[in-house]
Scaffold this motif. Sequence first.
Motif, PDB file in Angstrom:
ATOM      1  N   LEU A   1      94.096 -10.309 -10.505  1.00 25.95           N
ATOM      2  CA  LEU A   1      93.545 -11.519 -11.243  1.00 25.95           C
ATOM      3  C   LEU A   1      92.130 -11.232 -11.798  1.00 25.95           C
ATOM      4  CD1 LEU A   1      94.268 -14.275  -8.373  1.00 25.95           C
ATOM      5  CD2 LEU A   1      95.094 -14.109 -10.678  1.00 25.95           C
ATOM      6  N   LEU A   2      91.245 -10.299 -11.264  1.00 22.98           N
ATOM      7  CA  LEU A   2      89.856  -9.818 -11.726  1.00 22.98           C
ATOM      8  C   LEU A   2      90.123  -9.061 -12.897  1.00 22.98           C
ATOM      9  CD1 LEU A   2      88.164  -9.124  -8.382  1.00 22.98           C
ATOM     10  CD2 LEU A   2      87.605 -10.977 -10.220  1.00 22.98           C
TER      11      LEU A   2
ATOM     12  N   ALA B   1      82.802 -12.597 -19.647  1.00 25.02           N
ATOM     13  CA  ALA B   1      84.026 -12.513 -19.127  1.00 25.02           C
ATOM     14  C   ALA B   1      84.147 -12.326 -17.818  1.00 25.02           C
ATOM     15  CB  ALA B   1      84.732 -11.231 -20.002  1.00 25.02           C
TER      16      ALA B   1
ATOM     17  N   LEU C   1      89.953 -12.608 -20.944  1.00 28.13           N
ATOM     18  CA  LEU C   1      88.617 -13.397 -21.219  1.00 28.13           C
ATOM     19  C   LEU C   1      87.814 -12.617 -22.364  1.00 28.13           C
ATOM     20  CD1 LEU C   1      87.694 -14.301 -17.670  1.00 28.13           C
ATOM     21  CD2 LEU C   1      87.839 -16.025 -19.849  1.00 28.13           C
TER      22      LEU C   1
ATOM     23  N   TRP D   1      99.568 -13.547 -17.130  1.00 29.78           N
ATOM     24  CA  TRP D   1      98.509 -12.767 -17.819  1.00 29.78           C
ATOM     25  C   TRP D   1      99.127 -11.301 -18.107  1.00 29.78           C
ATOM     26  CZ3 TRP D   1      93.894 -14.173 -14.215  1.00 29.78           C
ATOM     27  CH2 TRP D   1      93.549 -15.584 -14.253  1.00 29.78           C
TER      28      TRP D   1
ATOM     29  N   TRP E   1      91.584 -18.005 -23.213  1.00 29.28           N
ATOM     30  CA  TRP E   1      91.902 -17.925 -21.492  1.00 29.28           C
ATOM     31  C   TRP E   1      92.574 -19.176 -20.795  1.00 29.28           C
ATOM     32  CZ3 TRP E   1      89.737 -19.913 -16.856  1.00 29.28           C
ATOM     33  CH2 TRP E   1      90.422 -19.387 -15.796  1.00 29.28           C
TER      34      TRP E   1
ATOM     35  N   TRP F   1      83.159 -15.539 -15.587  1.00 26.49           N
ATOM     36  CA  TRP F   1      84.410 -16.489 -15.601  1.00 26.49           C
ATOM     37  C   TRP F   1      85.288 -15.723 -14.774  1.00 26.49           C
ATOM     38  CZ3 TRP F   1      86.020 -21.207 -17.779  1.00 26.49           C
ATOM     39  CH2 TRP F   1      85.160 -21.745 -18.395  1.00 26.49           C
ATOM     40  N   SER F   2      85.851 -14.517 -15.086  1.00 31.56           N
ATOM     41  CA  SER F   2      86.778 -13.877 -14.165  1.00 31.56           C
ATOM     42  C   SER F   2      86.431 -14.122 -12.638  1.00 31.56           C
ATOM     43  CB  SER F   2      87.040 -12.626 -14.486  1.00 31.56           C
ATOM     44  OG  SER F   2      88.029 -11.630 -13.951  1.00 31.56           O
TER      45      SER F   2
ATOM     46  N   GLY G   1      92.425 -10.946 -15.782  1.00 36.69           N
ATOM     47  CA  GLY G   1      91.638 -12.081 -16.394  1.00 36.69           C
ATOM     48  C   GLY G   1      90.541 -11.749 -16.911  1.00 36.69           C
ATOM     49  N   PHE G   2      89.878 -10.525 -16.728  1.00 30.95           N
ATOM     50  CA  PHE G   2      88.793  -9.986 -17.525  1.00 30.95           C
ATOM     51  C   PHE G   2      89.128  -9.564 -18.831  1.00 30.95           C
ATOM     52  CE2 PHE G   2      86.219  -6.238 -18.685  1.00 30.95           C
ATOM     53  CZ  PHE G   2      85.049  -6.882 -18.990  1.00 30.95           C
TER      54      PHE G   2
ATOM     55  N   THR H   1      96.241 -19.828 -19.561  1.00 30.01           N
ATOM     56  CA  THR H   1      96.521 -19.899 -18.223  1.00 30.01           C
ATOM     57  C   THR H   1      97.091 -21.340 -18.095  1.00 30.01           C
ATOM     58  OG1 THR H   1      94.304 -19.036 -17.601  1.00 30.01           O
ATOM     59  CG2 THR H   1      94.999 -20.535 -16.121  1.00 30.01           C
TER      60      THR H   1
END
Length: 199
Positions: free
Chosen positions: A76-77, A15, A84, A126, A91, A18-19, A80-81, A95
């Motif tokens: 976003l980090l 995760a 994920l 998100w 995700w 990817w983030s 997104g994490f 997205t």
Amino acid sequence: MTYQLESRGPGVGVAATWSAGFVGLLWVFEIADAALGLRLDDEGIRPGSTDGLSGILFAPLLHGGFGHLISNTVPLLVLGFIVLLSGVSRWLVLTLIVWIVGGAGTWLFGGAGTVHIGASGLVFGWLAYLILRGFFTRHPWQIVVGVVVFLVYGGALWGVLPGQPGISWQGHMFGAVGGGLAAWWLADRGPRAVASFGR
């Protein structure tokens, strides 16, 4: 081809990778844009313009300078994490929904003569997804996560309202709409949801 959304998360390491990788991609685009004299910014969404339709694909990858990107980097980090942790494919589908709904809504309802860029629509998508998904799935931990995310980032939701010059409230609002739709759509299909994308 049949594509199955994971019922279990990929683990913290995957995760995080990817983030960070996605946000790193945005930084690569911004560095390239700076090197090209900010010419890439012209590829954003131009509401009501046929030429501006392609901006739906490119707008989230572009930012109006490093300050704009820096302001989006941490949410976003973090968001997104958290998404994920539920699975890379979840995700990706989330997205994609936010990307398209947010972009299309901005193109339809954005102001004439404006250009919309930035990944903040994804942030709002998100965010809306994480806040709402627990109420659709009725999963206790997802409800807890939604409440915590709301307490930390809920104030940002005021950004869906018009009033601040230079801010694409349309991108924020329709990104959030996309996230809400995704929360409902993915929850309706359960943790073992199968999405067919054809061959």
